[in-house]
Design an enzyme around this catalytic site. Structure first.
Site, PDB file in Angstrom:
ATOM      1  N   HIS A 336       0.806  -1.227   0.000  1.00 35.79           N
ATOM      2  CA  HIS A 336       0.000   0.000   0.000  1.00 35.79           C
ATOM      3  C   HIS A 336       0.842   1.283   0.000  1.00 35.79           C
ATOM      4  CE1 HIS A 336      -2.048  -3.302   2.177  1.00 35.79           C
ATOM      5  NE2 HIS A 336      -2.972  -3.053   1.286  1.00 35.79           N
ATOM      6  N   CYS A 337       1.994   1.242  -0.690  1.00 39.18           N
ATOM      7  CA  CYS A 337       2.904   2.413  -0.770  1.00 39.18           C
ATOM      8  C   CYS A 337       3.352   2.893   0.602  1.00 39.18           C
ATOM      9  CB  CYS A 337       2.272   3.595  -1.519  1.00 39.18           C
ATOM     10  SG  CYS A 337       1.711   3.221  -3.170  1.00 39.18           S
ATOM     11  N   ALA A 338       3.288   2.047   1.598  1.00 36.91           N
ATOM     12  CA  ALA A 338       3.672   2.482   2.951  1.00 36.91           C
ATOM     13  C   ALA A 338       4.469   1.363   3.637  1.00 36.91           C
ATOM     14  CB  ALA A 338       2.432   2.864   3.755  1.00 36.91           C
TER      15      ALA A 338
END
Ligand SMILES: Cc1ncc(COP(=O)(O)O)c(C=O)c1O
Length: 380
Positions: A336-338
């Protein structure tokens, strides 16, 4: 069934679709690049959208709201426009890459020093940990309002109070909270607020914004035409033109205006209550399934409508595929791009399945998802 609202909200209110199409069909001009009644209409849309956004976030001077493409653009503008080089910055261990990558870029190119405050395995941040790491050279605190992986809401107001006490500006990434959690920049001591139009604000993609408190002067990220002050060789010093070079995305701004109008009519508090109810049901029901591990706090009031989980022994990608192919349910899997948030909860190697609710989801959607997860546990 769509349960991926943390990536982008869907569907949008009907008014948003109409506003975008109406703008493209009946206005169709580039603001500041011509004259006549359509240009006046275009300017009106932008003015009203800016004013509505300002009032949604308790911003007194709407000219301090800069339109950007999205939250990533807004965060890049704030971080790169504020830091000159060599400063100390405090951030948290649950940031999205939209915060983390600009910081890492400046660490490499401009020698800034980053302190990451570790959140606990529920994604919670202790304000005293932030205070312990403040130094004379600390020039900025940048933090997300809510984790897009764990869902946990961070204590922005308390950190804002602390930051104010030490005279350090606070930049908040509101990508997951704008439109879903009430925000007041004055009450919460927020100096810069980055938001995106296409998630909780229920607008189209391609529009976001940055609020910058008066007294904070950012270097522009992009230079070019503003449709005004064309004799100047440098960006005009006036706000918001200084940071809005190039043709604005008028259809998206028209859509955002309709979306914020919708939110203000329905009330962010009411939408929040709805999402808390759905999230509480989701947490309670998922917890009953033996092979399911749910991450984050069990109190829906402490989070946004984002829930990450894993099924013991099944890859998140497989779970997401089965949900979509077998049950027609759309969620998101992976990091999730995190990645930092996944390190925080110990899922960096696997990622998670993320369910995220929106204002148009219902309790039936949640029960359908839970039933599907139960069935996957039986067959996989
Ligand atoms: C916490 C957080 N910050 C920043 C972003 C970036 O938003 P955008 O892709 O609209 O720039 C996202 C979106 O996924 C997010 O969840």
């Amino acid at each position: 069934m769509y349960l991926n609202n943390a990536a982008t909200s869907y569907p949008k209110p009907e008014e948003v679709y109409h506003a975008v199409i109406d703008c493209m069909r009946n206005i169709g001009v580039s603001v500041g690049r011509g004259s006549g009644s359509q240009f006046v209409e275009a300017e009106k849309i932008i003015y009203e959208a800016r004013t509505l956004v300002a009032s949604l976030f308790g911003i007194k001077d709407a000219s301090r709201v800069i339109f950007t493409y999205n939250a990533t653009h807004a965060l890049n503008l704030a971080i790169k426009g504020f830091l000159k080089g060599g400063e100390h910055v405090i951030t948290t261990s649950v940031e999205h890459n939209a915060v983390w990558r600009p910081l890492k870029h400046l660490e490499r190119t401009k020698g800034i020093e980053i302190t990451v405050i570790q959140c606990d395995s529920y994604g919670k941040l202790k304000v005293s940990d932030v205070e312990r790491h403040i130094r004379k050279e600390t020039k900025l605190i940048v933090m997300t309002h809510a984790s897009n992986v764990i869902g946990t809401i961070l204590p922005v107001e308390e950190v804002g109070e602390l930051a104010r006490r030490y005279g350090i500006p606070l930049l908040v990434d509101a990508a997951q909270t704008a439109g879903t959690v009430p925000i007041d920049v004055e009450e919460m001591n927020i100096d810069m607020l980055a938001f995106t139009g296409h998630k909780g604000l229920l607008g189209p993609q391609g529009i976001g914004g940055l609020y910058v408190r008066e007294g904070i002067d950012l270097e522009p990220l992009i230079h070019g035409g503003t449709g005004s002050h064309s004799h100047l060789e440098e960006q005009p010093p006036t706000m918001p033109e200084k940071h809005e070079a190039g043709t604005l995305n008028l259809p998206a701004i028209a859509g955002l205006k309709a979306a914020v109008d919708f939110l203000m009519q329905h009330g962010v508090e009411r939408i929040r209550e709805h999402e808390v109810t759905l999230t509480q049901t989701l947490l309670r029901e998922l917890k009953k399934i033996e092979r399911v591990r749910v991450y984050g706090t069990t109190d829906a009031r402490e989070r946004v409508g984002v829930v990450s989980f894993n099924i013991d022994g099944v890859k998140p990608s497989e779970v997401a595929m089965m949900l979509e192919n077998g049950f027609g349910i759309i969620v998101r899997y992976g990091l999730h791009c995190a990645p930092m948030a996944h390190r925080t909860i110990g899922t960096f190697n696997t990622g998670t399945v993320r369910v995220s609710v929106g204002p148009f989801n219902t309790e039936e959607d949640i029960f359908a998802l839970v039933k599907a997860v139960q069935e996957i546990c039986e067959i996989a």
